[in-house]
Design a protein around this motif. Sequence first.
Motif, PDB file in Angstrom:
ATOM      1  N   MET A 147       0.835  -1.191   0.000  1.00 20.21           N
ATOM      2  CA  MET A 147       0.000   0.000   0.000  1.00 20.21           C
ATOM      3  C   MET A 147       0.875   1.248   0.000  1.00 20.21           C
ATOM      4  SD  MET A 147      -3.017   1.246   2.659  1.00 20.21           S
ATOM      5  CE  MET A 147      -1.941   1.694   4.014  1.00 20.21           C
ATOM      6  N   LYS A 148       1.891   1.250   0.827  1.00 22.33           N
ATOM      7  CA  LYS A 148       2.790   2.399   0.913  1.00 22.33           C
ATOM      8  C   LYS A 148       3.474   2.649  -0.429  1.00 22.33           C
ATOM      9  CE  LYS A 148       6.645   4.284   3.559  1.00 22.33           C
ATOM     10  NZ  LYS A 148       7.526   4.085   4.717  1.00 22.33           N
ATOM     11  N   ALA A 149       4.000   1.599  -1.026  1.00 21.75           N
ATOM     12  CA  ALA A 149       4.676   1.743  -2.319  1.00 21.75           C
ATOM     13  C   ALA A 149       3.704   2.207  -3.396  1.00 21.75           C
ATOM     14  CB  ALA A 149       5.328   0.412  -2.718  1.00 21.75           C
ATOM     15  N   GLY A 150       2.517   1.643  -3.399  1.00 23.25           N
ATOM     16  CA  GLY A 150       1.513   2.013  -4.398  1.00 23.25           C
ATOM     17  C   GLY A 150       1.056   3.458  -4.259  1.00 23.25           C
ATOM     18  N   LEU A 151       0.871   3.898  -3.027  1.00 23.60           N
ATOM     19  CA  LEU A 151       0.451   5.284  -2.804  1.00 23.60           C
ATOM     20  C   LEU A 151       1.545   6.260  -3.240  1.00 23.60           C
ATOM     21  CD1 LEU A 151      -1.364   4.980   0.637  1.00 23.60           C
ATOM     22  CD2 LEU A 151      -2.417   5.353  -1.592  1.00 23.60           C
ATOM     23  N   HIS A 152       2.796   5.919  -2.930  1.00 22.72           N
ATOM     24  CA  HIS A 152       3.897   6.795  -3.352  1.00 22.72           C
ATOM     25  C   HIS A 152       4.028   6.836  -4.867  1.00 22.72           C
ATOM     26  CE1 HIS A 152       5.477   8.091   0.436  1.00 22.72           C
ATOM     27  NE2 HIS A 152       5.643   6.863   0.879  1.00 22.72           N
ATOM     28  N   GLU A 153       3.804   5.691  -5.495  1.00 22.39           N
ATOM     29  CA  GLU A 153       3.953   5.603  -6.951  1.00 22.39           C
ATOM     30  C   GLU A 153       2.810   6.276  -7.702  1.00 22.39           C
ATOM     31  OE1 GLU A 153       3.659   2.194 -10.397  1.00 22.39           O
ATOM     32  OE2 GLU A 153       4.386   1.593  -8.420  1.00 22.39           O
ATOM     33  N   LYS A 154       1.587   6.064  -7.268  1.00 21.14           N
ATOM     34  CA  LYS A 154       0.403   6.518  -8.015  1.00 21.14           C
ATOM     35  C   LYS A 154      -0.070   7.922  -7.643  1.00 21.14           C
ATOM     36  CE  LYS A 154      -0.282   2.518 -10.065  1.00 21.14           C
ATOM     37  NZ  LYS A 154      -0.208   2.318 -11.480  1.00 21.14           N
ATOM     38  N   ILE A 155       0.268   8.360  -6.439  1.00 18.43           N
ATOM     39  CA  ILE A 155      -0.202   9.673  -5.984  1.00 18.43           C
ATOM     40  C   ILE A 155       1.031  10.509  -5.656  1.00 18.43           C
ATOM     41  CG2 ILE A 155      -1.547  10.923  -4.256  1.00 18.43           C
ATOM     42  CD1 ILE A 155      -3.161   8.293  -3.920  1.00 18.43           C
ATOM     43  N   GLY A 156       1.276  11.485  -6.470  1.00 22.67           N
ATOM     44  CA  GLY A 156       2.453  12.320  -6.279  1.00 22.67           C
ATOM     45  C   GLY A 156       2.358  13.169  -5.027  1.00 22.67           C
ATOM     46  N   LYS A 157       3.493  13.724  -4.648  1.00 24.23           N
ATOM     47  CA  LYS A 157       3.527  14.591  -3.458  1.00 24.23           C
ATOM     48  C   LYS A 157       2.609  15.796  -3.621  1.00 24.23           C
ATOM     49  CE  LYS A 157       8.011  13.428  -1.667  1.00 24.23           C
ATOM     50  NZ  LYS A 157       8.336  13.602  -0.279  1.00 24.23           N
ATOM     51  N   ASP A 158       2.428  16.242  -4.867  1.00 21.65           N
ATOM     52  CA  ASP A 158       1.567  17.410  -5.098  1.00 21.65           C
ATOM     53  C   ASP A 158       0.106  17.124  -4.762  1.00 21.65           C
ATOM     54  OD1 ASP A 158       1.645  15.659  -7.352  1.00 21.65           O
ATOM     55  OD2 ASP A 158       0.766  17.222  -8.606  1.00 21.65           O
ATOM     56  N   LYS A 159      -0.319  15.885  -4.870  1.00 14.61           N
ATOM     57  CA  LYS A 159      -1.713  15.521  -4.562  1.00 14.61           C
ATOM     58  C   LYS A 159      -1.856  14.807  -3.224  1.00 14.61           C
ATOM     59  CE  LYS A 159      -3.565  16.841  -8.477  1.00 14.61           C
ATOM     60  NZ  LYS A 159      -4.385  18.023  -8.498  1.00 14.61           N
ATOM     61  N   GLY A 160      -0.742  14.462  -2.595  1.00 13.53           N
ATOM     62  CA  GLY A 160      -0.771  13.653  -1.377  1.00 13.53           C
ATOM     63  C   GLY A 160      -1.591  14.252  -0.250  1.00 13.53           C
ATOM     64  N   ARG A 161      -1.377  15.528   0.033  1.00 10.57           N
ATOM     65  CA  ARG A 161      -2.110  16.169   1.130  1.00 10.57           C
ATOM     66  C   ARG A 161      -3.602  16.290   0.816  1.00 10.57           C
ATOM     67  NH1 ARG A 161       0.245  18.347   5.465  1.00 10.57           N
ATOM     68  NH2 ARG A 161       2.504  18.436   5.487  1.00 10.57           N
TER      69      ARG A 161
END
Length: 140
Positions: free
Chosen positions: A87-101
């Motif tokens: 889940m952690k790897a997938g979230l980092h890969e699919k959702i960039g830092k610009d959209k993370g928050r």
Amino acid sequence: ETMQLATDVLSCHLFNIHILKVAKFASRGGPEGAKNRRKGFGAELADPYALPDDQIRPYVDTALQHVCGALLAQGGPSAHESALAEMKAGLHEKIGKDKGRDVASALCYLRDRTGVPRDLPLAATRQLRAHLNAAIDILY
């Protein structure tokens, strides 16, 4: 056994509702969501007329798919830890830092508005909130 039963109930419920509907609801928590407040309600978190943030909805959908993947992990603690790492790897890969928050904000919105027993049984709600919190921590 109780934990697995709660997880199974939760996963079936989420997929029966259809994850896209859940993503649409959660997207109200994005920066452009929840702006159509026609009137106030007695319940602090009630906002039945809120609109979703359509710009982050696909990212919220992706995040919820990863959360559900972790919820569905079977095979004991090591399989669950592996699923959380995925889940952690997938979230980092699919959702960039610009959209993370923004996505984390939407997941908070969903977490805070999941009710017992209206939406889910208590054990299933606890599992959902725990997994949403893990995703929120990753995205912040």
